[in-house]
Design an enzyme around this catalytic site. Structure first.
Site, PDB file in Angstrom:
ATOM      1  N   LYS A 191       0.825  -1.209   0.000  1.00 13.95           N
ATOM      2  CA  LYS A 191       0.000   0.000   0.000  1.00 13.95           C
ATOM      3  C   LYS A 191       0.861   1.261   0.000  1.00 13.95           C
ATOM      4  O   LYS A 191       0.415   2.325  -0.442  1.00 13.95           O
ATOM      5  CB  LYS A 191      -0.968   0.001   1.187  1.00 13.95           C
ATOM      6  CG  LYS A 191      -0.321  -0.147   2.565  1.00 13.95           C
ATOM      7  CD  LYS A 191       0.134   1.141   3.176  1.00 13.95           C
ATOM      8  CE  LYS A 191       0.858   0.904   4.489  1.00 13.95           C
ATOM      9  NZ  LYS A 191       1.342   2.148   5.114  1.00 13.95           N
ATOM     10  N   THR A 248      -3.386   5.593   4.282  1.00 11.60           N
ATOM     11  CA  THR A 248      -2.067   6.001   3.800  1.00 11.60           C
ATOM     12  C   THR A 248      -2.156   6.840   2.530  1.00 11.60           C
ATOM     13  O   THR A 248      -1.278   7.663   2.266  1.00 11.60           O
ATOM     14  CB  THR A 248      -1.180   4.765   3.546  1.00 11.60           C
ATOM     15  OG1 THR A 248      -1.273   3.887   4.667  1.00 11.60           O
ATOM     16  CG2 THR A 248       0.273   5.156   3.368  1.00 11.60           C
TER      17      THR A 248
END
Length: 345
Positions: A191, A248
């Site tokens: 990610k 994120t």
């Protein structure tokens, strides 16, 4: 309560130390810099990395042996590039009954090893099945403020995961368990690449449409690679997958997003990394994931694009155009193939 050694006094190591100290544990926070340990012990602050007052239960030290000896749990929170070196030094001091947890999100370039695999190779007395990973959508800044946070701990031996769950669980830090260590680690590591891309998109001035597409298609890439390596596809719909991806890719707290944002505005990679002042795991992970995808024969166009931007000096706007003009295809083909792979196990 337990004596716990936290190895790595960056923002995330400090935040996890706060959680452990809040739970009444005797926390030894290790740093390789004596002056940082002195600051933490004298001021109960770690100002370079985290804007928070630290509980009295946290004692910092630059003495690795003193930090680890007698600990019932050892938590690795050093950058991926330092895992092997620190693990080798720690190995002689580990108690036989101690549990080993890591909260580092990355993949090693060249070897393409996950952190648990690296620890398994460097810790002589620990089997792979005993190692625990902690991951999930969790900004250190919010954890330090005791804002509601949920994470997952994973181990092939579920009793080890439960021990870690009991160490960290409290009213503001909810911990789930899992036995899909491959999926948990890959979700947390990959990610960061997509977050770099989200930052680039914002840096170029694109809007929410572009970022939503990037996150969604990025999740498909993560799941494709993850399932090819043995992960459960459902893991990527959970906290260490889509949860960590969202947090994120959408927050200024994210180092990877901030780095991507600067790249999108035209800054050079070397200047960006110097300005960040902390490790940007997504850069090294891009290198590893690019090679992993080729080894596994997995198509990952977003990872390819970020690799071109970081290591081939391609222009960010040109890369976006390249992604937008790829061959037409059916969206559900990706998810159907992922499910077929899982059902075929």
């Amino acid at each position: 309560m337990a004596k716990v050694a936290v190895l790595g006094a960056g923002s995330w190591g400090t935040a996890l130390s706060i959680v452990l100290a809040d739970n009444g544990h005797d926390v030894r926070l290790w740093t390789h810099r004596a002056e940082q340990a002195e600051e933490i012990n004298e001021t109960h602050r770690n100002n370079k990395y985290l804007d928070a007052d630290l509980p009295e239960g946290i004692k910092a030290s630059s003495d690795l042996e003193a930090s680890v000896k007698g600990s019932e749990a050892v938590v690795f929170v050093v950058p991926t590039k330092a895992i092997r070196e620190v693990a080798k030094k720690v190995d002689p001091f580990l108690e036989k009954e101690a549990i080993v947890i890591h909260a580092t999100k990355g993949i090693e370039p060249k070897t393409m090893k996950r952190v648990s695999e690296m620890l398994n190779e460097e810790l002589e007395n620990y089997e792979y099945k005993e190692i625990i990973v902690l991951s999930g959508p969790s900004h250190a800044e919010e954890v330090a403020q005791r804002q509601p946070t949920t994470v997952t701990v994973s181990s092939l031996q579920i009793e080890h995961a439960v021990r870690a769950q009991n160490l960290f669980f409290n009213e503001s830090f909810r911990v789930y368990t899992s036995n899909d260590i491959v999926g948990i680690e890959l979700g947390g590591a990959l990610k960061n690449i997509i977050a770099l891309g989200a930052g680039v998109s914002d840096g170029l001035g694109y809007g929410d449409n572009a970022k939503a597409a990037l996150i969604t298609r990025g999740l498909a890439e993560i799941a494709r690679l993850g399932t090819s390596l043995g992960a459960n596809p459902l893991t990527f719909l959970g906290l260490p997958g889509v949860g960590d991806l969202i947090v994120t890719c959408t927050s200024v707290h994210s180092r990877n997003w901030r780095a991507g944002n600067l790249l999108g505005k035209g800054d050079k990679l070397e200047a960006v990394l110097e300005q960040m002042g902390m490790v940007v795991e997504g850069v090294r992970t891009t290198e590893a994931a690019y090679e992993l995808a080729r080894r596994q024969n997995i198509e990952m166009p977003i990872v390819d694009a970020i690799h071109q931007l970081l290591f081939e000096k391609r222009d960010a706007a040109e890369i976006v155009q390249q992604l937008m003009t790829r061959t037409k295809r059916e969206e559900m083909d990706d998810f159907a193939s992922i499910l077929r792979k899982d059902q075929g196990k």
